[in-house]
Design a protein around this motif. Structure first.
Motif, mmCIF file in Angstrom:
data_model
loop_
_atom_site.group_PDB
_atom_site.id
_atom_site.type_symbol
_atom_site.label_atom_id
_atom_site.label_comp_id
_atom_site.label_asym_id
_atom_site.label_seq_id
_atom_site.Cartn_x
_atom_site.Cartn_y
_atom_site.Cartn_z
ATOM 1 N N MET A 1 0.337 -2.405 -10.948
ATOM 2 C CA MET A 1 1.437 -1.408 -10.499
ATOM 3 C C MET A 1 0.692 -0.312 -9.775
ATOM 4 O O MET A 1 1.144 -0.017 -8.621
ATOM 5 C CB MET A 1 2.329 -0.881 -11.743
ATOM 6 C CG MET A 1 3.333 -2.035 -12.285
ATOM 7 S SD MET A 1 2.487 -3.054 -13.263
ATOM 8 C CE MET A 1 2.405 -2.448 -14.808
ATOM 9 N N TRP A 2 -0.218 -0.077 -10.381
ATOM 10 C CA TRP A 2 -1.272 1.072 -9.768
ATOM 11 C C TRP A 2 -1.744 0.692 -8.301
ATOM 12 O O TRP A 2 -1.590 1.575 -7.455
ATOM 13 C CB TRP A 2 -2.451 1.379 -10.440
ATOM 14 C CG TRP A 2 -2.081 1.859 -12.097
ATOM 15 C CD1 TRP A 2 -0.941 2.302 -12.362
ATOM 16 C CD2 TRP A 2 -3.200 1.997 -12.784
ATOM 17 N NE1 TRP A 2 -1.219 2.804 -13.692
ATOM 18 C CE2 TRP A 2 -2.522 2.426 -14.083
ATOM 19 C CE3 TRP A 2 -4.510 1.829 -12.986
ATOM 20 C CZ2 TRP A 2 -3.157 3.001 -15.041
ATOM 21 C CZ3 TRP A 2 -5.109 2.215 -14.155
ATOM 22 C CH2 TRP A 2 -4.569 2.776 -15.300
ATOM 23 N N SER A 3 -2.074 -0.639 -7.901
ATOM 24 C CA SER A 3 -2.603 -0.859 -6.735
ATOM 25 C C SER A 3 -1.523 -0.997 -5.689
ATOM 26 O O SER A 3 -1.361 -0.800 -4.571
ATOM 27 C CB SER A 3 -3.582 -1.959 -6.618
ATOM 28 O OG SER A 3 -2.755 -3.230 -7.160
ATOM 29 N N TYR A 4 -0.236 -1.392 -5.902
ATOM 30 C CA TYR A 4 1.019 -1.586 -5.261
ATOM 31 C C TYR A 4 1.458 -0.039 -4.872
ATOM 32 O O TYR A 4 1.503 0.082 -3.862
ATOM 33 C CB TYR A 4 1.981 -2.147 -6.172
ATOM 34 C CG TYR A 4 3.261 -2.475 -5.461
ATOM 35 C CD1 TYR A 4 3.259 -3.710 -4.685
ATOM 36 C CD2 TYR A 4 4.444 -1.437 -5.586
ATOM 37 C CE1 TYR A 4 4.650 -3.897 -3.844
ATOM 38 C CE2 TYR A 4 5.694 -1.893 -4.883
ATOM 39 C CZ TYR A 4 5.754 -3.205 -4.020
ATOM 40 O OH TYR A 4 6.881 -3.330 -3.424
ATOM 41 N N MET A 5 1.223 0.965 -6.066
ATOM 42 C CA MET A 5 1.609 2.236 -5.604
ATOM 43 C C MET A 5 0.831 2.695 -4.557
ATOM 44 O O MET A 5 0.906 3.721 -3.635
ATOM 45 C CB MET A 5 1.735 3.194 -6.897
ATOM 46 C CG MET A 5 2.708 2.632 -7.774
ATOM 47 S SD MET A 5 2.501 2.919 -9.479
ATOM 48 C CE MET A 5 2.652 4.830 -9.451
ATOM 49 N N LEU A 6 -0.599 2.416 -4.804
ATOM 50 C CA LEU A 6 -1.775 3.012 -4.075
ATOM 51 C C LEU A 6 -1.540 2.379 -2.670
ATOM 52 O O LEU A 6 -1.776 3.094 -1.587
ATOM 53 C CB LEU A 6 -2.946 2.233 -4.532
ATOM 54 C CG LEU A 6 -4.474 2.626 -3.907
ATOM 55 C CD1 LEU A 6 -5.286 2.324 -4.928
ATOM 56 C CD2 LEU A 6 -4.833 1.863 -2.699
ATOM 57 N N GLY A 7 -0.974 0.990 -2.417
ATOM 58 C CA GLY A 7 -0.703 0.456 -1.111
ATOM 59 C C GLY A 7 0.483 1.445 -0.349
ATOM 60 O O GLY A 7 0.172 1.500 0.937
ATOM 61 N N ALA A 8 1.414 1.844 -1.120
ATOM 62 C CA ALA A 8 2.446 2.724 -0.526
ATOM 63 C C ALA A 8 2.053 3.949 -0.076
ATOM 64 O O ALA A 8 2.390 4.772 1.076
ATOM 65 C CB ALA A 8 3.496 2.930 -1.377
ATOM 66 N N THR A 9 1.247 4.497 -0.897
ATOM 67 C CA THR A 9 0.325 5.662 -0.548
ATOM 68 C C THR A 9 -0.403 5.593 0.744
ATOM 69 O O THR A 9 -0.466 6.527 1.585
ATOM 70 C CB THR A 9 -0.485 6.205 -1.494
ATOM 71 O OG1 THR A 9 0.309 6.481 -2.889
ATOM 72 C CG2 THR A 9 -0.974 7.724 -1.288
#
Length: 412
Positions: A337-345
């Protein structure tokens, strides 16, 4: 319970031909000057060095899977429009460092001329291994998954930025909750003998300082290379502590610790770091339900939690994870989840980049304010504008409920 981080010309005889100028223009930014390595008018390459084998391969694999899921969906939708007006596809090159600093440093040397920026990789010692080189070579070390504050210090690390809350913040959050208890508590501490463990313990101790109801009755360390901590657990169990603060980053050791404490009849309440508190991969195999409470902190929605089973963000995330990262299971580790959110950022950063250069990237990276990335828990946001703080600097304390976690305000 939400907690915020504290602080811390003359032309030569041979002129360039018109044809040569046209070739150079494909890689040049408006206003002159060449684009940085790893970016063209059509693509941008992101590098990742992270553990894809060994004891931290589970969460390490997730640091790539979530990023592939987000960027895969973005590419399928036509790519990302950058601030310079170009629409680019995002390519990802991930290398295994097996949580070995020497391998991570070697990976950086491979990636620095191929990737525009290096991002998402897990680990404090591994990211520290190439932080100074990234600074010297002016290569973005962007949104890496370590809670060491040095990565968010612009003076010390001008080309770096951490993604997850600093270790001190997590330890402080639990310490504050414990200190607010109306009961007396005896605490035993086991921590990893490096910056990871020291940061958690530092934050915890600062939060309980001056509390009459909290007593630390035992404190030991272990090495990240250890294969067993049975001796430490036996010694700490003899203190009869009713709370166990376990600042541990190695997945197999957390599982065996949960099992070992039960086998010797020691059943305190536990605190675990956010990166080693996975319900499916750690707590359930370790028999965590046997304890009166297992606590951790979070900033992302957990797909395994019944609370979020029908959440739109979660459903989109799981579909993208399956289609673009070939990861069909519900993630056992929060790093997916963290890296998915990171992608959005990163998409936000790309949209604000006015030039295809690493300098423009870093300027845009440090201008994200109050961004609600997909999967973020209520009360948490992405903010990169404050020196000394990572991109995510808020967490909520949660208690394991046998399947997922519930947000709590006090020790139960």
């Amino acid at each position: 319970m939400k907690r915020n981080i504290r602080k811390r010309g003359v032309l030569g005889a041979v002129a360039l031909s018109a044809a040569a100028l046209l070739v150079l223009s494909a890689c040049a930014r408006d206003g002159g000057g060449e684009a940085s390595p790893g970016i063209t008018d059509e693509t941008i390459t992101l590098g990742v060095t992270t553990p894809l084998s060994g004891g931290t391969a589970g969460p390490g694999t997730c640091t790539v899977a979530g990023l592939r899921a987000y960027m895969g969906a973005a590419n399928a939708a036509g790519g990302i429009e950058f601030g310079d007006g170009k629409t680019r596809e995002v390519q990802i090159e991930a290398l295994d460092d097996a949580y070995d600093p020497q391998k991570a440093s070697s990976n950086f040397q491979t990636l620095k001329n191929e990737a525009f920026a290096i991002t998402s990789g897990l680990g404090t010692p591994t990211n520290l291994a190439w932080r100074e080189a990234a600074t010297a070579d002016e290569v973005p070390q962007a949104l890496v998954m370590t809670g060491d504050p040095i990565f968010s210090d612009q003076e010390e690390s001008p080309w770096s930025l951490g993604w997850v809350p600093v270790y001190q913040n997590e330890g402080e959050a639990f310490g504050e909750m414990l200190a607010s208890s109306s009961e007396d508590h005896k605490v035993a501490i086991l921590s990893q003998n490096d910056d990871f463990g020291e940061g958690y313990v530092e934050g915890f101790k600062e939060a309980i300082a001056g509390s009459d109801n909290i007593e630390v009755v035992g404190e030991l360390t272990y090495e990240a290379t250890d294969t067993s901590v049975d001796a430490q657990l036996t010694e700490l169990a003899a203190t009869d502590a009713d709370v166990f603060f376990n600042a541990m980053s190695i997945t197999p050791l957390v599982i065996s610790s949960l099992e070992r404490a039960q086998s010797i009849g020691w059943e305190p309440s536990w605190f675990l770091p956010s990166n080693t508190s996975s319900p499916g991969a750690i707590l359930e195999p370790g028999g965590a339900s046997a304890y009166p409470g297992v606590y951790s902190v979070a900033f992302a929605k957990a797909p395994a939690s019944p609370e979020f089973s029908d959440d739109e963000d979660v459903q989109t995330f799981l579909a993208n994870l399956d289609e673009y990262a070939d990861y069909s299971d519900v993630p056992a580790f929060p790093h997916c989840m963290w890296s998915y959110m990171l992608g959005a950022t990163l998409e936000q950063v790309f949209q604000d980049m006015e030039e295809p250069t690493r300098e423009s990237f870093m300027e845009s990276l440090r201008s994200i304010e109050d961004f609600q990335a997909p999967l973020m828990l209520e009360g948490t946001t992405v903010n990169t504008t404050e020196d000394g703080e990572p991109a995510v600097s808020t967490v909520v304390v949660q208690k394991y409920n046998g399947q997922g976690f519930d947000t709590v305000d006090q020790l139960e």
